[in-house]
Write a protein that holds these residues in place. Sequence first.
Motif, PDB file in Angstrom:
ATOM      1  N   UNK A  99       0.825  -1.526   0.269  1.00  0.00           N
ATOM      2  CA  UNK A  99      -0.212   0.433  -0.392  1.00  0.00           C
ATOM      3  C   UNK A  99       0.523   1.869  -0.312  1.00  0.00           C
ATOM      4  N   UNK A 100       1.864   1.094   0.230  1.00  0.00           N
ATOM      5  CA  UNK A 100       2.658   2.593   0.222  1.00  0.00           C
ATOM      6  C   UNK A 100       3.325   2.569  -0.303  1.00  0.00           C
ATOM      7  N   UNK A 101       4.056   1.988  -1.617  1.00  0.00           N
ATOM      8  CA  UNK A 101       4.352   1.560  -2.662  1.00  0.00           C
ATOM      9  C   UNK A 101       3.620   2.138  -3.687  1.00  0.00           C
ATOM     10  N   UNK A 102       2.194   1.895  -3.671  1.00  0.00           N
ATOM     11  CA  UNK A 102       1.653   2.710  -4.813  1.00  0.00           C
ATOM     12  C   UNK A 102       0.578   3.734  -4.326  1.00  0.00           C
ATOM     13  N   UNK A 103       0.258   4.235  -2.859  1.00  0.00           N
ATOM     14  CA  UNK A 103      -0.150   5.134  -2.834  1.00  0.00           C
ATOM     15  C   UNK A 103       1.101   6.326  -2.873  1.00  0.00           C
ATOM     16  N   UNK A 109       1.893   2.962  -9.672  1.00  0.00           N
ATOM     17  CA  UNK A 109       1.375   3.585 -10.505  1.00  0.00           C
ATOM     18  C   UNK A 109       0.470   1.744 -11.192  1.00  0.00           C
ATOM     19  N   UNK A 110       1.278   1.823 -11.824  1.00  0.00           N
ATOM     20  CA  UNK A 110       0.875   0.369 -12.708  1.00  0.00           C
ATOM     21  C   UNK A 110       0.766  -0.513 -11.921  1.00  0.00           C
ATOM     22  N   UNK A 111       1.018  -0.674 -10.974  1.00  0.00           N
ATOM     23  CA  UNK A 111       0.259  -1.617 -10.072  1.00  0.00           C
ATOM     24  C   UNK A 111      -0.723  -1.441  -9.249  1.00  0.00           C
ATOM     25  N   UNK A 112      -0.765  -0.399  -8.754  1.00  0.00           N
ATOM     26  CA  UNK A 112      -2.243   0.737  -7.337  1.00  0.00           C
ATOM     27  C   UNK A 112      -3.548   0.032  -7.683  1.00  0.00           C
ATOM     28  N   UNK A 113      -4.094  -0.678  -9.030  1.00  0.00           N
ATOM     29  CA  UNK A 113      -5.509  -0.965  -9.212  1.00  0.00           C
ATOM     30  C   UNK A 113      -5.218  -2.280  -9.082  1.00  0.00           C
ATOM     31  N   UNK A 114      -4.875  -2.897  -8.930  1.00  0.00           N
ATOM     32  CA  UNK A 114      -4.437  -3.991  -8.552  1.00  0.00           C
ATOM     33  C   UNK A 114      -4.255  -4.478  -7.685  1.00  0.00           C
ATOM     34  N   UNK A 158      -8.127   0.383  -0.208  1.00  0.00           N
ATOM     35  CA  UNK A 158      -8.627   0.212  -1.663  1.00  0.00           C
ATOM     36  C   UNK A 158     -10.502   0.367  -2.301  1.00  0.00           C
ATOM     37  N   UNK A 159     -11.606   0.732  -0.981  1.00  0.00           N
ATOM     38  CA  UNK A 159     -12.696   1.046  -1.214  1.00  0.00           C
ATOM     39  C   UNK A 159     -12.918   2.370  -1.688  1.00  0.00           C
ATOM     40  N   UNK A 160     -12.191   3.779  -1.522  1.00  0.00           N
ATOM     41  CA  UNK A 160     -12.118   4.382  -1.749  1.00  0.00           C
ATOM     42  C   UNK A 160     -11.423   5.182  -2.520  1.00  0.00           C
ATOM     43  N   UNK A 161     -10.024   4.357  -3.270  1.00  0.00           N
ATOM     44  CA  UNK A 161      -9.302   4.125  -3.881  1.00  0.00           C
ATOM     45  C   UNK A 161     -10.048   4.018  -5.205  1.00  0.00           C
ATOM     46  N   UNK A 162     -11.162   3.110  -5.146  1.00  0.00           N
ATOM     47  CA  UNK A 162     -12.665   3.022  -5.910  1.00  0.00           C
ATOM     48  C   UNK A 162     -13.591   3.760  -6.968  1.00  0.00           C
ATOM     49  N   UNK A 163     -13.926   4.462  -5.420  1.00  0.00           N
ATOM     50  CA  UNK A 163     -15.743   4.887  -5.542  1.00  0.00           C
ATOM     51  C   UNK A 163     -14.980   6.017  -5.895  1.00  0.00           C
ATOM     52  N   UNK A 164     -14.040   6.421  -4.867  1.00  0.00           N
ATOM     53  CA  UNK A 164     -13.223   8.329  -5.711  1.00  0.00           C
ATOM     54  C   UNK A 164     -12.525   8.418  -6.582  1.00  0.00           C
ATOM     55  N   UNK A 165     -12.603   7.456  -7.589  1.00  0.00           N
ATOM     56  CA  UNK A 165     -12.298   7.284  -8.922  1.00  0.00           C
ATOM     57  C   UNK A 165     -10.230   7.945  -9.407  1.00  0.00           C
ATOM     58  N   UNK A 166      -9.844   7.259  -8.072  1.00  0.00           N
ATOM     59  CA  UNK A 166      -8.795   7.114  -8.181  1.00  0.00           C
ATOM     60  C   UNK A 166      -7.745   6.016  -8.550  1.00  0.00           C
ATOM     61  N   UNK A 167      -8.654   5.321  -8.892  1.00  0.00           N
ATOM     62  CA  UNK A 167      -8.276   3.982  -9.917  1.00  0.00           C
ATOM     63  C   UNK A 167      -9.573   3.266 -10.624  1.00  0.00           C
ATOM     64  N   UNK A 168      -9.260   3.015 -11.222  1.00  0.00           N
ATOM     65  CA  UNK A 168     -10.402   2.548 -12.736  1.00  0.00           C
ATOM     66  C   UNK A 168     -10.481   0.946 -13.138  1.00  0.00           C
ATOM     67  N   UNK A 169     -11.251   0.717 -12.648  1.00  0.00           N
ATOM     68  CA  UNK A 169     -11.359  -0.882 -12.962  1.00  0.00           C
ATOM     69  C   UNK A 169     -11.839  -0.816 -14.420  1.00  0.00           C
ATOM     70  N   UNK A 170     -11.560  -1.952 -15.539  1.00  0.00           N
ATOM     71  CA  UNK A 170     -10.757  -2.397 -16.743  1.00  0.00           C
ATOM     72  C   UNK A 170     -11.716  -3.890 -17.328  1.00  0.00           C
TER      73      UNK A 170
END
Length: 248
Positions: A99-103, A109-114, A158-170
Amino acid sequence: MQEFIKKLFSQNNSELSIGLFDIWHFLYLFIILGGAILLSFIYKNKSEEAKSRVIRIFAYLTIGLYIADFFIMPLSDSYSGISVYKLPFNICTIMAVLVPFVEFNPKFAGIKKAVAVLSVTSSLMWMCYPGSALGGQPPFCYIIFQTFMYHGFLYTWGFLNMSLGKVRLEWKKLWQEFVGILMILVWADLGNTVYGREQNWFFIESSIFPFLPDKIMPLAVVFSVFGSCLVVYSIYFAVRAVARKNKA
């Protein structure tokens, strides 16, 4: 002072006990899941800076509580010193390191979504079936409170990253989570090899279910975690579809 601290972190500080899906279990779930949703609503129309700030707070809380646990464990009668099992070879504990690395480091940044998806998935799986916290302990003793709060902080990050649009799932990038699970499997196997198979990190050495043989646990773990990732993806896109429909 030492006696007060030991009493504070004791697993014998109350005659109450927590059980699977009892009122105390549901209380923890309500506080954690409800709190994450509430924060999402509060910050959804805030500035990008404000969104990043609240997400980073939970990144700090996640790694901070994980590190603090190693200092507090020797003070709690729930442990005999520092537990080797808390080393980052389980999917939930390795997330605290990632978490600290990706945040905070753009290079990751490339692995933050995963990492965000696996953080939500793994913490939610544990919170729904907190096997390591159902030994009849009081609901607010240290071992219970710490494990629920750690998974709660990880989930909320993780939830806030997705719900607030900081990561987008595809959907086309779902393979990244699968690769991540396989890498964690290899990492956990290394830990089990070095520290002893009895550690059973990532539950790949012995079955936690009486109806599953030990030998198929690696396969069962991979597909159960990946299946949970599919559920997270499905909920994510369902919520997005509802939100777009409401805006139309």
